[in-house]
Design a protein around this motif. Sequence first.
Motif, mmCIF file in Angstrom:
data_model
loop_
_atom_site.group_PDB
_atom_site.id
_atom_site.type_symbol
_atom_site.label_atom_id
_atom_site.label_comp_id
_atom_site.label_asym_id
_atom_site.label_seq_id
_atom_site.Cartn_x
_atom_site.Cartn_y
_atom_site.Cartn_z
ATOM 1 N N PRO A 276 0.668 -0.670 0.213
ATOM 2 C CA PRO A 276 -0.131 0.313 -0.278
ATOM 3 C C PRO A 276 0.699 1.590 0.178
ATOM 4 O O PRO A 276 0.152 2.483 -0.362
ATOM 5 C CB PRO A 276 -0.478 -0.145 1.509
ATOM 6 C CG PRO A 276 -1.247 -1.499 1.786
ATOM 7 C CD PRO A 276 0.527 -2.510 1.016
ATOM 8 N N LEU A 277 2.125 0.995 0.402
ATOM 9 C CA LEU A 277 3.165 2.692 0.717
ATOM 10 C C LEU A 277 3.384 2.917 -0.654
ATOM 11 O O LEU A 277 4.645 3.988 -1.428
ATOM 12 C CB LEU A 277 4.281 2.448 1.409
ATOM 13 C CG LEU A 277 3.830 1.647 2.907
ATOM 14 C CD1 LEU A 277 4.755 1.992 3.897
ATOM 15 C CD2 LEU A 277 3.048 2.974 3.218
ATOM 16 N N ARG A 278 3.609 1.468 -2.050
ATOM 17 C CA ARG A 278 3.611 2.065 -3.524
ATOM 18 C C ARG A 278 3.448 3.714 -3.853
ATOM 19 O O ARG A 278 4.457 4.150 -4.522
ATOM 20 C CB ARG A 278 3.484 1.031 -4.578
ATOM 21 C CG ARG A 278 4.338 -0.082 -3.625
ATOM 22 C CD ARG A 278 3.794 -1.566 -4.530
ATOM 23 N NE ARG A 278 4.342 -2.441 -4.597
ATOM 24 C CZ ARG A 278 4.424 -4.023 -5.293
ATOM 25 N NH1 ARG A 278 3.640 -3.815 -5.946
ATOM 26 N NH2 ARG A 278 4.591 -5.028 -4.450
ATOM 27 N N PHE A 279 2.424 3.802 -3.324
ATOM 28 C CA PHE A 279 2.186 5.363 -3.677
ATOM 29 C C PHE A 279 2.830 6.446 -3.798
ATOM 30 O O PHE A 279 3.314 7.316 -4.171
ATOM 31 C CB PHE A 279 1.106 6.198 -3.082
ATOM 32 C CG PHE A 279 0.524 6.535 -2.027
ATOM 33 C CD1 PHE A 279 0.838 7.547 -1.977
ATOM 34 C CD2 PHE A 279 0.803 5.570 -0.673
ATOM 35 C CE1 PHE A 279 0.785 8.173 -0.190
ATOM 36 C CE2 PHE A 279 0.676 5.995 0.701
ATOM 37 C CZ PHE A 279 1.122 7.459 0.378
ATOM 38 N N LEU A 280 3.570 6.294 -2.582
ATOM 39 C CA LEU A 280 4.897 7.218 -2.074
ATOM 40 C C LEU A 280 6.054 7.523 -3.131
ATOM 41 O O LEU A 280 7.011 8.308 -3.621
ATOM 42 C CB LEU A 280 5.994 6.641 -1.455
ATOM 43 C CG LEU A 280 4.928 7.095 0.482
ATOM 44 C CD1 LEU A 280 6.011 5.925 1.593
ATOM 45 C CD2 LEU A 280 4.743 8.527 0.505
ATOM 46 N N ALA A 281 5.919 6.802 -3.775
ATOM 47 C CA ALA A 281 7.150 6.524 -5.368
ATOM 48 C C ALA A 281 7.080 7.140 -6.127
ATOM 49 O O ALA A 281 7.198 8.027 -6.564
ATOM 50 C CB ALA A 281 6.971 4.876 -5.729
ATOM 51 N N VAL A 282 5.980 7.441 -6.619
ATOM 52 C CA VAL A 282 5.037 7.997 -7.681
ATOM 53 C C VAL A 282 4.913 9.351 -6.925
ATOM 54 O O VAL A 282 4.905 10.341 -7.694
ATOM 55 C CB VAL A 282 3.648 6.932 -8.395
ATOM 56 C CG1 VAL A 282 3.086 8.148 -8.991
ATOM 57 C CG2 VAL A 282 3.590 6.118 -8.588
ATOM 58 N N THR A 283 4.940 9.815 -5.156
ATOM 59 C CA THR A 283 4.690 11.095 -5.555
ATOM 60 C C THR A 283 6.019 11.572 -5.516
ATOM 61 O O THR A 283 6.100 13.493 -5.983
ATOM 62 C CB THR A 283 3.986 11.031 -3.461
ATOM 63 O OG1 THR A 283 2.814 10.074 -2.724
ATOM 64 C CG2 THR A 283 4.185 12.279 -3.416
ATOM 65 N N VAL A 304 9.361 14.996 0.445
ATOM 66 C CA VAL A 304 9.082 14.097 0.202
ATOM 67 C C VAL A 304 10.533 13.106 0.549
ATOM 68 O O VAL A 304 10.039 11.992 0.945
ATOM 69 C CB VAL A 304 8.620 13.725 -0.817
ATOM 70 C CG1 VAL A 304 9.698 14.238 -2.485
ATOM 71 C CG2 VAL A 304 7.961 12.576 -1.098
ATOM 72 N N LEU A 305 11.621 13.948 0.392
ATOM 73 C CA LEU A 305 12.733 13.234 0.978
ATOM 74 C C LEU A 305 13.039 12.825 2.006
ATOM 75 O O LEU A 305 13.640 11.490 2.623
ATOM 76 C CB LEU A 305 13.796 13.844 0.443
ATOM 77 C CG LEU A 305 14.673 14.380 -1.196
ATOM 78 C CD1 LEU A 305 15.585 15.125 -1.125
ATOM 79 C CD2 LEU A 305 14.376 12.768 -1.598
ATOM 80 N N SER A 306 12.518 13.719 2.899
ATOM 81 C CA SER A 306 13.315 13.738 4.504
ATOM 82 C C SER A 306 11.630 12.274 5.123
ATOM 83 O O SER A 306 11.951 11.433 5.615
ATOM 84 C CB SER A 306 12.270 14.660 5.235
ATOM 85 O OG SER A 306 10.754 15.118 4.862
ATOM 86 N N VAL A 307 10.430 12.138 4.051
ATOM 87 C CA VAL A 307 9.545 10.598 4.520
ATOM 88 C C VAL A 307 9.498 9.738 4.023
ATOM 89 O O VAL A 307 10.048 8.820 5.158
ATOM 90 C CB VAL A 307 8.234 11.793 4.290
ATOM 91 C CG1 VAL A 307 7.240 10.341 3.862
ATOM 92 C CG2 VAL A 307 7.382 12.375 4.910
ATOM 93 N N LEU A 308 11.246 9.742 2.880
ATOM 94 C CA LEU A 308 11.042 8.645 2.798
ATOM 95 C C LEU A 308 12.328 8.017 3.572
ATOM 96 O O LEU A 308 12.857 7.107 3.429
ATOM 97 C CB LEU A 308 11.760 8.446 1.022
ATOM 98 C CG LEU A 308 10.441 8.200 -0.387
ATOM 99 C CD1 LEU A 308 11.202 9.168 -1.674
ATOM 100 C CD2 LEU A 308 9.742 7.669 -0.069
ATOM 101 N N SER A 309 12.748 9.361 3.635
ATOM 102 C CA SER A 309 14.243 8.602 4.494
ATOM 103 C C SER A 309 13.799 8.085 5.940
ATOM 104 O O SER A 309 14.627 7.236 6.220
ATOM 105 C CB SER A 309 15.110 9.872 5.220
ATOM 106 O OG SER A 309 15.445 10.376 3.935
#
Length: 490
Positions: A276-283, A304-309
Motif C-alpha cells: 500500500p505504500l507504493r504510492f509514495l514512489a509515484v508521489t 518528500v525526501l524526509s518522509v522516504l528517509s
Amino acid sequence: MIADDTRTTVHRHPLATSHVVGAMLALTVVLAMLSPQYGYHRDELYFRMLPPAWGYTDLPPLTPLLARLSIAVLGDSVVALRVIALLCAAASIVLLVLITREVGGTRRAQAYTAWGMAGTTGTLLFGHVLLTASLDLVVWPAALLFAIRAVLRDDGRWWLAAGALIGASTFNKLLVVVLMIGIAGGLAVCGPRRWFASAWLWGGVALAGLLALPNVIYQATHGWPQLAMGAALSENNAEEVRVMMWPMLVLLVGPVLAVFWVVALVAVFRRPRWRPLRFLAVTFAIVVVFVFVGGTQFYYTAGVLSVLSAVGAAVVADWARTRARRVLVPALLGVNAVACAIASLPVLPVQAFGATGLANINSAAADQVGWERYVEQVVDAAASAEADVVIATNYGEAGALNRFGAGLPPVVSGHNALWALGAPAEDAETVLIVGWQATRAQEWFTQCDVVAVLDNGVGVDTEEQEAPLMRCSFPLAPWSVLWERFRHLD
C-alpha cells in the motif's frame, strides 16, 4: 472501512520516546545557540516589514503574520523571529519518527530517524531561519503520515485529516497542492485504487478545497500573482535549478540519509506488507518532475525526501543486525550531521566563513551577512547625496533599511510585494538607488553618479557585495509612470 484483498497488517512497535526527546533537545540546543549568529536572513527582513494582508504578490499571508506575531510577543529581534522555525524543526522529528513506527520500524529504526533527521541539511537550515519552508518541515511529513495511516490502517478518516492540513497550509505555500496531486497520482498508478470509491477520500479533497478557497479567491481577484511569480522564478532560476536539483536530492538530507530514501523506494516494491505504500514512489516522482519542469526552487523535494528517509530507516535497522553494523550506522549518521551542519548553519566565525569560500555552498548563511554594515553605508550616502528617497533593488535591502536605517528618508522598492506599497512622492527629485538596479536607472534620470560601493568588510560574497549606491536626479518621467519600470519579480 473498505474491504480489499490487498489489505495488510504492519506491526507497530513501541515509540522510542527517549531517542525522540533526546534528538529534539539536541536539535533545539544547537539551533538556539546559533540563532543570533551572523544576523537576519533577507527573507526574514522581508517578512518583518510586510503589512498584514490576505495575501501578497509572491506568497500567502501566514509566514509574514507569524513573523509579526513573534515580534509582538518576544520582541523585535532575529532570535524572536526564529523561534517558530526552531519549533517546526523539533516537531518534525516527532512526525518522522511516527512515520517510521507506522511502517513497522523498530525502536532502533525510530532512533535512526530521530537522530538522523535532526542532523540533515533541510532540518537544520529551515529550523535555523524563518522561511516559508520552515513550516513545510511539519506540513509535508504530517500530510504523508496521515495518508500512510489511511492506507495501512484501512481507515479513511485519516484522509479528512490530510485534507484539512493541506487546505490550511495553502495559507503558507501553494506548493502543497503539488503534494496532494502527487498522492492522488500515486494512488492512481500504484493503488490502493479502491480509495477513489471512498467518501472519506473525496471528503478530504473537498475539505482541502474549502479551506484553500480564500487563497483561490485572492489569486483570482488579483490576477493570479502566484502564476506570474512562478514564471519569473522559472525564467531566472530554471537553468540552475534543473542542474542543482539532482545533487540536492543527496545534499538536502546528506549522503547517508540519501541511502535511506533510496532503499525505501526499492523496499516498497519488494516488501509485500508495504504494497500500500507504493504510492509514495509515484508521489516522489511527481514532485521531482514538477521541480524539474517548473525550474523554480531546487529544495522543493525536501519534504518528500524526509518522509522516504524515515521509511528507509526501517529497512536499514533490519540490515543492522550484527554488532559491527549497529556501531557503523550511528557513526555514519554522526558524520552526516556534521557535514550537513557545515553546509547549512553559521558554525564558523563570520571572518572565517568569508575566507573559506563556503558562501558559494551555504548561500542561506551568506544571506545573513553584512546587513547592518550595508545600512551604515547607505545612511552615509543618503545624507551626502541629500536624497529625497531611497530605492532598494530587492526586499533584503529594503528590509535591512527598514530595520536598521533610522534617520533615512523614505525607503521604497519595486521588488515583489513591495512595489504595491507605494512609489516615491511625485515631487522627489533626488534619489539614492541601492543595489544592481542602479545600473539601469541611468536611462530614467537626467543625471546619475555612483557615490559608493557596498562592502560587508568580511569578504563574504553576497548579492549586495560590491553593488553600487547611485545618486540620480531629475527623473525624465512622472513617478506614476517611472515606478512601473522599477517593478520586478524574482
